[in-house]
Design an enzyme around this catalytic site. Sequence first.
Site, PDB file in Angstrom:
ATOM      1  N   GLY A   1       8.257  -1.175  10.594  1.00  0.00           N
ATOM      2  CA  GLY A   1       9.536  -1.178   9.902  1.00  0.00           C
ATOM      3  C   GLY A   1       9.427  -0.793   8.440  1.00  0.00           C
TER       4      GLY A   1
ATOM      5  CB  SER B   1      -1.341  -6.464   3.290  1.00  0.00           C
ATOM      6  OG  SER B   1      -1.937  -7.068   4.408  1.00  0.00           O
ATOM      7  NE  ARG B   2      -2.064   2.048   1.335  1.00  0.00           N
ATOM      8  CZ  ARG B   2      -1.380   2.761   0.466  1.00  0.00           C
ATOM      9  NH1 ARG B   2      -1.227   2.348  -0.775  1.00  0.00           N
ATOM     10  NH2 ARG B   2      -0.868   3.921   0.815  1.00  0.00           N
TER      11      ARG B   2
ATOM     12  CB  THR C   1       5.969  -3.700   1.540  1.00  0.00           C
ATOM     13  OG1 THR C   1       5.970  -3.644   2.965  1.00  0.00           O
ATOM     14  CG2 THR C   1       7.352  -4.087   1.070  1.00  0.00           C
TER      15      THR C   1
ATOM     16  CB  VAL D   1       3.454 -10.226   4.660  1.00  0.00           C
ATOM     17  CG1 VAL D   1       4.093 -10.869   3.472  1.00  0.00           C
ATOM     18  CG2 VAL D   1       4.276  -9.093   5.216  1.00  0.00           C
ATOM     19  N   GLY D   2       0.926  -8.235   5.898  1.00  0.00           N
ATOM     20  CA  GLY D   2       0.499  -7.886   7.252  1.00  0.00           C
ATOM     21  C   GLY D   2      -0.710  -8.632   7.771  1.00  0.00           C
ATOM     22  CD  GLU D   3      -4.850  -6.451   5.895  1.00  0.00           C
ATOM     23  OE1 GLU D   3      -5.927  -6.017   6.323  1.00  0.00           O
ATOM     24  OE2 GLU D   3      -4.483  -6.341   4.693  1.00  0.00           O
TER      25      GLU D   3
END
Lengths: 161, 731, 82
Positions: B474, B513-514, B516, B694-696
Amino acid sequence: MSAKVQVQTTINNEPVQFLCEPRQSLLECLRDIVGLTGTKEGCGDGNCGSCTVKLGDRIVTSCLVLGVEAAGESITTVEGLAHGSTLHPLQKAFLDHAALQCGICTPGFLIAADALLQKHPHPTEEQTRFWLSNNLCRCTGYDKIIRAVQAAAIEINGAAQ
Amino acid sequence: MSTTYNVIGTRPIRHDGADKVTGRALYGADLQLARMIHGAILRSPHAHARILRIDTSKAEALPGVFAVVTAADFPPAPADKIVDFGEGDTLLSSLRGNILASGKVLYSGHAVAAVAAVNAHVAAEAAALIEVDYEPLPCVLTAPEAMAPGAPILHDDLPNGNVAELIRYEMGDLAAGFAEATVIVERELDTATVHQGYIEPQNATAFWSSDGRIHIWCSTQGSFVARDASAAVLDVPVSQVKVTPMEIGGGFGGKINVYLEPVAALLSKKVGRPVKLVMSRRDVFTGTGPTPGSRVRVKIGVNDAGKITAAQAWLAYEAGAYPGAMVGPGAMTVFACYEIENVLIEGFDVVVNKPSTSAYRAPGAPNSALATETVLDEIAEKLGLDPLDLRLRNAAKEGTRRADGPRYKRIGCIEVLEAMKASPHYNAPLPGPNCGRGVAIGFWFNAGLPSSATLSVNADGTVNLIEGSTDIGGSRTSLSMQAAEVLGLRAEDIHPTIVDTDSVGYTGVTGGSRTTFSTGLAVHDAAQMVVEQMKARAARLWAVDEVAFSNGTFSGNGQSLTFAELAAQLGATGGPVSCSATVNPKGVGGSIAGLIIDVQVDPETGKTDVLRATSVQDAGKAIHPAYVEGQMQGGTAQGIGWALNEEYFMDAAGDMRNGSYLDYRMPTALDLPMIETIIVEVPNPGHPFGVRGVGEANIVPPLAAVANALYRATGKRLNRVPMNPATILGL
Amino acid sequence: MATVFFPTLVRQQTGGLAQIEVSGATVGELIIGIEARFPGISKHLLRPNLAISVDDEVTPLGVLEPVRPDSEVHFIAAISGG
């Protein structure tokens, strides 16, 4: 390479004819011959559900069905869920509830969930999870998918009594 | 920093949503090109063997076959040439060696040759006709075995047998620290190899044109990295390679490396037609990059006041066939959540005869957090302390120095712990017998890295966003939202497109996680440039010096125009407005994540049911909360699978016996409850909206949280992951 | 004078010294100063798989990053992620 077989079938309410080798799966025929790439291959052995389509009155993992078995049958793929440009309530619910991240499993889930709601108009969370347990998702943890399906159930069939 | 936003924090429908729910979106395997042919790869059945001879003649003679390639088809290059994609150096020979083996095969599944044929069935038949003579060698499958004297050696040129690298961090005085401790606990655990499990197999289509340009279409987390890696492997200038990223069906770190792209290109060069290669599921397990199995040992000492006085870690990670086990990040994160003065951390990057490992969300961190967070759990119990309180007493904060050296800037460790403590889940009673609740926290750095973006204003007041961050979850929408916020528009007014490597400035991977944060910064900067240019247009229109812009409206000297109204007049005031920005930012903010999990164990069968799970994470600022929640839920689900069931089951010969989704047991919808999420927002001062990746970080706590819950449910501290029924029953 | 911290494994080259104060306007100038004191050490500090952290932030500029008189410099494992 063996001689090709002519298959006459119905896909998304349209008559379709295609030529295929007997060894080609329905999944391969849909994607590579008929050109409907919305149905996806994740594993090739029926264990991820990405290739789920409706065949007759039941859902199948199309990687385990031969293309020649489609003869005389009626098939629904993800491309056939929307009504013209109007999204099916499940499709809309998946978007409203952010029930997809990468989206690769989404077509399989939509077909499976559509079949679920036709059989169980007001499925409980447990019924929903059970019915969808052959559809693997690696991105979402299923939470928003389950919520989307339950919301769509209410949209389609009204609230449970 | 303003804290009330118009768009940020809302939940617009994603821009690619309609395409993705109707099957219209094109993933890599969906690509159909005129005259396209299909490839198949022959893989080694041996975990370790010399390649004596490869005979491709029978394959080439099969009707319908166009070409066969092996490592001999790579253009000649010096064996010790070093390539650098900005993430550290690799030997070209290692990069090539994993793509098509040369000299030796180092794992069962190692690619040896590839065929292009009229269709995938013929290609597979042809691959089976390739004759390879192997001289099998003894194999080694775990880090401790590979480190033992006399172990079979994979590479002759590593510094220390099978140990490719040593990591060591030391602070303070460990012995003095342990001397001060009143409670000391030391535990050793083993974790098995696991796979990221993305549902979409790797794919690549390549066309090597007669003009020398190579066009690659693939599902990748980084089209520029795929371009640079492919160019390096093929020994061509990067300008000769164009990568068009297709939609991608999951990556989690496993789709950063290239496997098929250069092979498809080599085949295409021989044939002069586009060649498509798609991996089977088994090939994904045996031929891509799972994440390291490991042996981790942690010893922590705590004084009467519950303060950690000393901490020691010994981490041996399996790199697979080639060095790069990410034990560095494992070593940097093992104690990263805590303020500890006396620390010794030793890490070993160990090659073994398994597929060459790749990152899996926060690479290296879940393994080391498993040890730390279970040892702390044991210490809390011995001290009679609430496990969250023990952590709060030692929580890292701004200024805390990490064992690898740097001090934290603003970090949300205390906030995450307090949110966990206050959560409804943590304060709810357990539902019944054989139940247990476990908690754990973890840290991930998040990354900066370069990103580019272009914004072009349309006359109808909408804006086109051109960017190069492939969209896994997204991100094109969260990037559009950031542009919309600056421009005073709605998310729907931004039209994002993810473009190929010729069409946008260099952009690093979608990972770490970079996206955004960093691509968001590029978008933000480009949007500010658009605002400045449009202000100048309004100034020209009104013949004023100063124009203000606020809430989507330009004003000056008593006049005002909305963004859309001014956009309609751009043609009359000088022409189109289009602005590009490139960033390579500092100001990255790390993320702390926590998990509270309740399990119930059947004492007869050892089966574990997950009853309730709450993921807590410091997002800095949640641009699109539903996508942040999604990342937290996804990482939690993966961690649960890793903790309870997933593993590469290798036989003694190094063959994976469970290389299918039936037996590599990932969580299904029936295995998980709803996953509650609590988004903590401790803004990152380095980003205009406070974004932290926040992904990781959310995959770091689950292994330990599940282990702690299982202890509470069964009374057993398990020392092996996965904690499956056999392990729980002690079989 | 900025403070440069030696990675633990590099302390073998510095006789156990864990950190050093050195002057310079950029990380590169600091390293020149350190190299003068410990010849050969710069190749252990400037490796592709090490990132440079100045004042607790990884710098994308590497040795070109400016330093202030009270800056801290660390060499840490280069991390990207997954």
